[in-house]
Design a protein around this motif. Structure first.
Motif, mmCIF file in Angstrom:
data_model
loop_
_atom_site.group_PDB
_atom_site.id
_atom_site.type_symbol
_atom_site.label_atom_id
_atom_site.label_comp_id
_atom_site.label_asym_id
_atom_site.label_seq_id
_atom_site.Cartn_x
_atom_site.Cartn_y
_atom_site.Cartn_z
ATOM 1 N N SER A 37 -1.792 -1.325 -6.752
ATOM 2 C CA SER A 37 -3.052 -2.024 -5.856
ATOM 3 C C SER A 37 -3.930 -1.331 -5.231
ATOM 4 O O SER A 37 -5.098 -0.942 -5.525
ATOM 5 C CB SER A 37 -3.644 -3.082 -5.255
ATOM 6 O OG SER A 37 -2.854 -3.710 -6.507
ATOM 7 N N ALA A 38 -3.378 -0.686 -4.190
ATOM 8 C CA ALA A 38 -3.856 -0.148 -3.161
ATOM 9 C C ALA A 38 -3.831 1.623 -3.256
ATOM 10 O O ALA A 38 -4.907 2.475 -3.144
ATOM 11 C CB ALA A 38 -2.809 0.163 -1.443
ATOM 12 N N ARG A 39 -3.593 2.311 -4.386
ATOM 13 C CA ARG A 39 -3.162 3.071 -4.599
ATOM 14 C C ARG A 39 -4.430 4.077 -5.512
ATOM 15 O O ARG A 39 -5.288 4.526 -5.188
ATOM 16 C CB ARG A 39 -2.439 3.878 -5.238
ATOM 17 C CG ARG A 39 -2.531 5.129 -5.638
ATOM 18 C CD ARG A 39 -1.431 6.149 -6.012
ATOM 19 N NE ARG A 39 0.321 6.586 -5.055
ATOM 20 C CZ ARG A 39 -0.206 6.923 -4.221
ATOM 21 N NH1 ARG A 39 -1.086 8.148 -4.493
ATOM 22 N NH2 ARG A 39 0.804 7.512 -3.264
ATOM 23 N N ARG A 40 -5.053 2.587 -6.700
ATOM 24 C CA ARG A 40 -6.596 2.713 -6.699
ATOM 25 C C ARG A 40 -7.508 2.927 -5.871
ATOM 26 O O ARG A 40 -8.126 3.377 -6.179
ATOM 27 C CB ARG A 40 -6.037 1.263 -8.507
ATOM 28 C CG ARG A 40 -7.466 1.313 -9.105
ATOM 29 C CD ARG A 40 -7.232 -0.040 -9.840
ATOM 30 N NE ARG A 40 -8.528 0.100 -10.334
ATOM 31 C CZ ARG A 40 -8.891 -0.208 -11.458
ATOM 32 N NH1 ARG A 40 -8.293 -1.643 -11.275
ATOM 33 N NH2 ARG A 40 -9.858 -0.869 -11.849
ATOM 34 N N VAL A 41 -7.424 1.668 -5.209
ATOM 35 C CA VAL A 41 -8.208 1.938 -4.332
ATOM 36 C C VAL A 41 -8.968 3.284 -3.744
ATOM 37 O O VAL A 41 -9.709 3.652 -2.822
ATOM 38 C CB VAL A 41 -8.204 0.584 -3.028
ATOM 39 C CG1 VAL A 41 -9.087 0.839 -1.789
ATOM 40 C CG2 VAL A 41 -8.025 -0.774 -3.704
#
Length: 222
Positions: free
Chosen positions: A201-205
């Motif tokens: 999720s953080a990598r998408r952000v």
């Protein structure tokens, strides 16, 4: 709803308290782009406040990092509260500051402040990815140093890099760190699952934010 309550009640005593922070991080990052691919600043800040709790598990030598994160999140939230329309998302924030030529001012701009957190986020993502796949006896110090070299270290001068690497030396083994996060039976599987989901999720952000800084040509803000 009944099934959700039943599932939670079956979890071991102390589980919610120990992994609640990791769950919050995942939730905040997922909410950041829940409806669109725009990163919502409020959820981004909330996620960092939870990530700070993870940094606290690394020991007192990381106090400088947690204090720095708190200061930067406070700055972003101040901008958001004072101008919620223009600072609602990272996209609207960058556009507003670029249009008004306030990205590089004596007072720390939101664009400059978030850039520092953005770079640090890649370091955290890399650590989580490496922690989730490493062996039980892996040294968190080695994982952290490697992640730092690949990410934040590229933006720091030599003396800062040296100080950061020294601060990482006392970090525990992977098994000890996971035990600090959750010490109940079956904890490793739960924590690793959280780490994998948070990193995703953080990598998408991160990717959305990275593209915006490229679009607005703001990667080199001092």
């Amino acid at each position: 709803m009944a099934r959700q309550v039943q599932r939670r009640s079956a979890e071991p005593m102390g589980y919610a308290q120990k992994v609640f922070d990791l769950g919050n991080v995942q939730c905040c990052f997922e909410k950041a782009f829940l409806v669109t691919d725009e990163v919502h600043l409020a959820n981004y800040c909330n996620a960092w406040r939870e990530l700070n709790k993870f940094l606290n598990t690394l020991g007192t030598l990381f106090t400088f990092a947690t204090n720095d994160v708190t200061e930067k999140v406070d700055i972003l939230e101040t901008y958001l509260k004072s101008n919620p329309e223009n600072y609602k998302t990272v996209n609207s924030m960058l556009k507003f500051e670029v249009d008004n030529k306030i990205t590089n001012t004596e007072k720390p701009s939101a664009s400059r402040t978030l850039l520092r957190l953005h770079r640090a986020l890649l370091y955290i993502i890399t650590i989580f990815e490496k922690l989730s796949s490493a062996g039980a006896d892996a040294k968190v110090s080695s994982i952290s140093k490697d992640a730092y070299r690949l990410t934040l270290g590229k933006h720091h001068p030599g003396l800062v890099r040296e100080a950061c690497n020294l601060a990482m030396n006392p970090l525990p083994s992977r098994s000890v760190l996971l035990h600090r996060i959750d010490s109940e039976e079956g904890a490793e599987v739960r924590v690793v699952t959280h780490l994998i989901n948070i990193a995703s999720s953080a990598r998408r952000v991160y990717d959305i934010t990275e593209a915006l800084y490229t679009q607005f040509k703001l990667h080199d803000l001092p």
